[in-house]
Design a protein around this motif. Sequence first.
Motif, PDB file in Angstrom:
ATOM      1  N   ASP A   4     -12.363   6.422   2.150  1.00 56.03           N
ATOM      2  CA  ASP A   4     -11.248   5.472   2.013  1.00 56.03           C
ATOM      3  C   ASP A   4     -11.323   4.350   3.040  1.00 56.03           C
ATOM      4  N   TRP A   5     -11.712   4.679   4.295  1.00 55.23           N
ATOM      5  CA  TRP A   5     -11.779   3.611   5.306  1.00 55.23           C
ATOM      6  C   TRP A   5     -12.760   2.536   4.883  1.00 55.23           C
ATOM      7  N   ASP A   9      -8.791   6.411   8.175  1.00 57.32           N
ATOM      8  CA  ASP A   9      -8.404   5.720   6.939  1.00 57.32           C
ATOM      9  C   ASP A   9      -7.042   5.058   7.123  1.00 57.32           C
ATOM     10  N   TYR A  10      -6.118   5.858   7.618  1.00 55.67           N
ATOM     11  CA  TYR A  10      -4.749   5.383   7.857  1.00 55.67           C
ATOM     12  C   TYR A  10      -4.746   4.155   8.783  1.00 55.67           C
ATOM     13  N   ILE A  70     -11.211   0.153   2.292  1.00 56.32           N
ATOM     14  CA  ILE A  70     -10.239  -0.779   2.883  1.00 56.32           C
ATOM     15  C   ILE A  70     -10.950  -1.863   3.682  1.00 56.32           C
ATOM     16  N   ILE A 103       3.638  -0.943   3.867  1.00 54.31           N
ATOM     17  CA  ILE A 103       2.752   0.210   3.757  1.00 54.31           C
ATOM     18  C   ILE A 103       3.602   1.435   4.054  1.00 54.31           C
ATOM     19  N   TRP A 129      -1.603  -0.896  -4.136  1.00 55.60           N
ATOM     20  CA  TRP A 129      -2.786  -0.066  -3.918  1.00 55.60           C
ATOM     21  C   TRP A 129      -2.298   1.322  -3.519  1.00 55.60           C
ATOM     22  N   PHE A 154       0.867  -1.178   0.000  1.00 61.18           N
ATOM     23  CA  PHE A 154       0.000   0.000   0.000  1.00 61.18           C
ATOM     24  C   PHE A 154       0.907   1.232   0.000  1.00 61.18           C
ATOM     25  N   ALA A 177      -5.905   0.897   7.100  1.00 66.76           N
ATOM     26  CA  ALA A 177      -4.945   0.458   6.083  1.00 66.76           C
ATOM     27  C   ALA A 177      -3.731  -0.183   6.735  1.00 66.76           C
ATOM     28  N   ASN A 178      -3.216   0.440   7.788  1.00 71.79           N
ATOM     29  CA  ASN A 178      -2.061  -0.112   8.492  1.00 71.79           C
ATOM     30  C   ASN A 178      -2.404  -1.428   9.189  1.00 71.79           C
ATOM     31  N   MET A 199      -3.316   5.161  -2.539  1.00 70.67           N
ATOM     32  CA  MET A 199      -4.469   5.841  -1.961  1.00 70.67           C
ATOM     33  C   MET A 199      -4.204   7.341  -1.825  1.00 70.67           C
ATOM     34  N   VAL A 253       0.213   5.123   0.677  1.00 70.47           N
ATOM     35  CA  VAL A 253      -0.891   5.937   1.164  1.00 70.47           C
ATOM     36  C   VAL A 253      -0.456   7.395   1.289  1.00 70.47           C
TER      37      VAL A 253
END
Length: 882
Positions: free
Chosen positions: A472-473, A107-108, A476, A124, A392, A97, A111-112, A394, A99
């Motif tokens: 975004d969240w 969102d972060y 994911i 990431i 991916w 990812f 993703a993490n 973002m 980002v």
Amino acid sequence: MACENRTTCPYCGVGCGVIASVDDAGTVTVRGDPEHPANFGRLCSKGSALAETLDLDGRLLFPQINGQRSSWDAALDLVAERFSDTIAEHGPDSVAFYVSGQLLTEDYYVANKLMKGFIGSGNIDTNSRLCMASSVAGHRRAFGSDTVPGTYADLELADLVVLVGSNLAWCHPVLYQRIAAAKASRPTMKVVVVDPRRTATSDIADLHLAVRPDGDVALFNGLLAHLAETNRIDEAFVGSHTSGLAEALIAASPLSMAALSEATGLSGLSIRQFFWLFADTERVVTCYSQGVNQSASGTDKVNAIINCHLATGRIGRSGMGPFSLTGQPNAMGGREVGGLANMLAAHMAIENADDRDRVQRFWKSPRIADRPGLKAVDMFDAVADGRIKALWIMSTNPVVSMPDADKVKAAIDACPFVVVSDMQGDTDTGRLAHVLLPATGWGEKSGTVTNSERRVSRQRAFLSGPGEARPDWWHITEVARRIGFASAFDFASPADIFAEHAALSAFENDGSRDFDIGAFAAIDEDQYDDLRPFHWPRPATGEMSDRFFSDGRFYHPDGKARFIPVATVPVSEQAGFILNTGRVRDHWHTMTRTGKSARLSAHMAEPYCEIHLLDAADHGVGHADLVRITGQSGGEVIVRALLSDRQARGSLFLPMHWSDETASAARVDTLVPSLTDPVSGQPALKQARVSLERYSAGFHAFLVTRNRPSDLPFSYWATAKTEGGYRLELAGDEPDGGFGAWLSRSLELGADVDMVAYADSTSGDSRILAFDDTNLLAAIFVSRAPVAVSRQWAVDQLNVDHGDRLARCRLVAGRPETNRPDRGAIVCACFSVGVNDIRRAVDHGCRSVEAIGEALAAGTNCGSCRPEIRRILDAQPLLAAE
């Protein structure tokens, strides 16, 4: 009746509060939030224009697979399938990812969590790697944690503010105005600017140190040695709360004053003046930004600065301390949740087995990344050589912003599977995606951000997402569920995510970790909606403080801070110019948002290179010529020359905002090699070596038009939005059939359009204007040399009634009529005030920046144009002295 919503600005790391109002007709207006402690109601030009960036022009409104519209289910199923199959066949490290600091913390976080805790890879990383990774590394080396010690209030309480590698007036204008106001009310306050360029920030400087590129370590090493030689070390603080001073002094001491002058490019007098000013002033804040971080020695620069504050005990108290100014709105939030490849969530360390175990137990995850992942530059190298097979991206545009950008573009283009989540559909990066996922943006999504002073604020939705755009969240978590992790990603809202994030920060945290917001671990939807800005830490129990290290306790195991010995960087003897990349005042990153605002483009409407007058003369470059700049790896750009005595000799400054959407050849990071800091992995975006030559073109042209041309068959072009249309700079060879035929063809002008033309075969000048009824449709001014026509006057003609046919002929002259004054080049973007407006005000008795503000409002909003107004006043000394 307007509905008001308190939110935050989506641009820089200042984190300004914004009040967005939506009336019954759906019209949005914005103003600064007077209650927000970051800005107290003030906004910069970009923040003030936020309502002008909310149109749907270019918005990605539905998912796409291979350029074709698809359903959300089909797109998400494909992403989950391709990532799962790639992991099954090639292992977790075959996916990544990339980002962005534009993401909200929620969102972060997810993703993490997905990448490190469930896929099981550290791969990431974030575009924040490009702006503040060296600060993170320097903090961790010195403090044992990524902790910013102070707050914005310290900038106003300090008796000396040192700004290192920071054009604060343009890049963090609201902080600049807070310092300027403090200095105006307390004239004994001093400001030192350490920067190779004399930028707008130098307007408030008592001392400008035009340090050589990468001369910062030598300067602060010299300062540390001076503090020791003059007995200015705080022995009690150093003895009780630090270790390693002796080693740091050994590394700092060897340079004589002559050698120090050579390493820094500064006179001995200037160096001594700075050293004594720092030594004699107790309350000192040293702010540093990209000029420090974006270097192959960025981490050492950070530690050289911190060493001087530790040596004098000037940390943890009001009005003093080192202060990292982050570039992006949520770079800090990304750090909090582990958005960097070499970090875990909640400021825990990926290399620490106890931390890995703690996070894995909290997440109840099947695996946890057991080593750091690939940092940004290394990540795209791995995409290029095939190690990463599914990527991916973002909310960022690495084809424009990464170093060695052409190589990055080729790598993404060749990657077997690329997903891009973004608001805009046709970015340089988005065009390479197999799957495009439409994201909601500012005004449409809800969550939190953390600014440079560790203040967490809510970003609130006040508009519905257009089309099928989703946050975004949500993207994911939906993919995580489809991969098989539904129970761990069963989030119904950003509030759910924030609560888990807060709970993790407090989990088994007995005060040994700096980041703790456990007070919000049980937050519900209503409390989240009402969340007011707060500084962390906010533990569930115990004392809270806005300032770290006041007790002298740091986060290394022994509780002491570390001095870091840093070696002075040798002076480079390479041939060519040193390229310094950066920002302009009114634009943000790759302009996908600010490029929508006509007034934000009015100040700087095309890509340019700032070059010293004497360097320009040596290369045969004149005012407004085009120049070709070539990097050592072969990348090249063609931009306008801006001749200036503010630029140091031997260096060039190029803004980084223009992409292939807005210019023919202006992706500046194609010139920058993939050289990185060995500790932080941050690219050296400000020290590339380049060559320069004048670019000869058969013609130059300036075009204003209601519609953007459908084709641009020119070797040079740059476009910007204006009120009522577009403005374009063109150069190259004459198009097939001539300019009239090209205009008719590319603008699809009908046969009933009234064309007015002029041509001078001797000079080569020609002008063509096209009218429909009383409207100007297009006007092009062509010359063999750079076109001498008032751009703003020409742009204004798109919004003027042209029913008088005789007057149309006068427009061909390219000059305003006496009853229609020419504003001239825009100086104040907030109020669209031009240089000629200011000159006329001077003629009518305005003799100061304040008087100009009273007469025209220029400089009274964000204030970032005030240095330019002062230069205009200084250029008319006889009038100003009356």
